[in-house]
Enzyme design. Structure first.
Site, short mmCIF file in Angstrom:
data_model
loop_
_atom_site.label_atom_id
_atom_site.label_comp_id
_atom_site.label_asym_id
_atom_site.label_seq_id
_atom_site.Cartn_x
_atom_site.Cartn_y
_atom_site.Cartn_z
CE LYS A 1 -4.49 0.73 0.34
NZ LYS A 1 -5.51 -0.27 -0.03
N1 GLU Z 1 -7.16 -0.10 -3.33
C1 GLU Z 1 -7.91 -1.27 -3.59
C2 GLU Z 1 -7.96 -2.17 -2.36
O1 GLU Z 1 -7.80 -1.73 -1.25
C3 GLU Z 1 -7.45 -2.00 -4.84
C4 GLU Z 1 -6.03 -2.48 -4.82
C5 GLU Z 1 -5.53 -2.99 -6.16
O2 GLU Z 1 -6.31 -3.12 -7.09
O3 GLU Z 1 -4.33 -3.26 -6.24
O4 GLU Z 1 -8.23 -3.35 -2.45
#
Ligand code: GLU
Length: 424
Positions: free
Chosen positions: A117
């Protein structure tokens, strides 16, 4: 007990640190798996954490230095994967917590990725497009060294969207050559996938549907209250309505609306397009975020920020089903209480995994340069969500535990196995 002073939850009586909270859930599942202490340490500890200064020349001519983060939590099952968040409350602990949740989410939904993240502590609502572009390009430049289609693949999260991903791809590609697979959630014209924008919400509603089916019931006619009208909340309303359910309440950052007979969702989309808030929508009463949580609806969908279901307010919850569209909307103490009261919580790592699932489809389309139509995307997504739901549902029954603990058990087992097979 430490008090979280900068976060959203300001109570002085409850300890709060998002990363500790996720690790509490981790330990609950690891205990049931009798996981050895060594493996717990490996799985809990982030592989790499980067903190960068992001100096941006603002439209005023002045330079503002933002704090940017990328945490690569676990990469045993594949390249690190996870969104980039632009929000004033982004800090390292939150990014760590969210990175860790991504490791469990990708494993549970069974896509060949690890978890990561990123985030920048900024307020995108009060920045111009040119400021956002400069911020994105500078942040990308400073973390590019750890990114790559086979290394770490960002995606949108709160406060970021397809345009931000397009700038990220452009900045990265200008250094390394054309690399659409370095990021997902791109606009379709740049190699994004059909169905990616609606994917998270599509997944949320699909698991709700799977839940009702597992009880010989159906979603049609059921009432829902949705917190949030961003990417996830708005499309949750759309799909709930489309499948014959009634959306009775929605709140966003500026206000909220309630109509016990059901809101006219298509008209609400038109209203939002013009006003940028659901507040003031004609033919509905005023609703606020706290009262929404306490509504006597069939299903509650928190689809905004984290930590909204707290030990203080969870006693007021009347909905028998909570489907977590947001990441970690429920604090662990509240989660326990909900479980004891017989309220079913479909946890974030299952409920909102539709986004990363279609990210996987997008990435594989980028690598093969063979593109799918929306029907195929939604069919494959549907299949993956229902399979993961049934896996979790079955294990929770066997173990007589919550769906969250069962989901974590499945995820930990898969990541643990991969770690050990790789010799760690
Ligand atoms: N931000 C989204 C999540 O928390 C998608 C993450 C992604 O597609 O890599 O799952």
């Amino acid at each position: 007990m430490t008090t979280r002073t900068t976060g959203r939850y300001k109570s002085s009586t409850h300890r709060y640190n998002a990363y500790e909270a996720v690790n509490e859930l981790f330990d609950k599942a690891a205990d049931r798996l009798n996981m050895a202490e060594e493996l717990r340490q490996i799985l809990k500890t982030p592989f790499r954490e980067i903190e960068v200064a992001v100096p941006v020349r603002m439209d005023s001519g002045k330079i503002h230095v933002y704090a940017g983060f990328r945490v690569q939590h676990n990469g045993a099952r594949g390249p690190w994967k996870g969104g980039i968040r632009y929000h004033p409350e982004v800090d390292k602990d939150e990014v760590r917590a969210l990175a860790s949740l991504m490791s469990w989410k990708t494993a549970l939904i069974d896509v060949p990725f690890g978890g990561a993240k990123g985030g920048v502590a900024c307020d995108p609502m009060n920045m111009s497009m040119t400021e956002l572009e400069r911020l994105t390009r500078k942040f990308t430049a400073r973390i590019a060294i750890v990114l790559g289609p086979h290394r770490d693949i960002p995606a949108p999260d709160m406060g970021t969207d397809g345009q931000v991903m397009a700038w990220l791809m452009d900045e990265y590609s200008s250094r390394r050559g054309y690399s659409p697979g370095v990021v997902t959630g791109k606009p379709v014209s740049l190699g994004g996938s059909q169905g990616r924008i609606t994917a998270t919400a599509y997944g949320v509603i699909t698991v709700a549907d799977a839940f009702y089916k597992s009880r010989g019931d159906k979603l049609e006619g059921k009432t829902a209250a949705i917190q949030g009208f961003g990417n996830v909340g708005s499309y949750c309303a759309h799909f709930w309505h489309e499948r014959g359910g009634k959306v009775v309440a929605i709140t966003d950052v500026k206000g909220g609306v309630y109509n016990e007979k059901g809101l006219d969702v298509p008209a609400l989309f038109d209203w939002f397009k013009e006003k940028r808030t659901v507040a003031g929508f004609p033919g509905a009463d005023v609703m606020n975020n706290q009262d929404l949580l306490a509504l006597p609806v069939d299903c509650l969908i928190p689809a905004a920020i984290g930590d909204v279901i707290t030990p203080d307010n969870c006693t007021h919850i009347k909905a028998p089903l909570i489907v977590e569209g947001a990441n970690h909307p429920t604090m662990p103490e509240a989660d326990e209480e909900l479980h004891e009261r017989g309220i079913t919580v479909i946890p974030d790592i299952l409920a909102n995994a539709g986004g990363v699932t279609v990210s996987y489809f997008e990435w594989s389309q980028n690598l093969t340069q063979f593109y799918w139509d929306e029907d195929r995307v939604n069919q494959e997504l549907d299949r993956k969500m229902r399979k993961a739901f049934m896996d979790v549902h079955t294990l929770a029954r066997q173990e007589k535990c919550s769906k969250r603990t069962a989901a974590m058990m499945l995820a930990l087992k898969r990541v643990g196995e991969a770690e050990q097979q790789r010799g760690n």
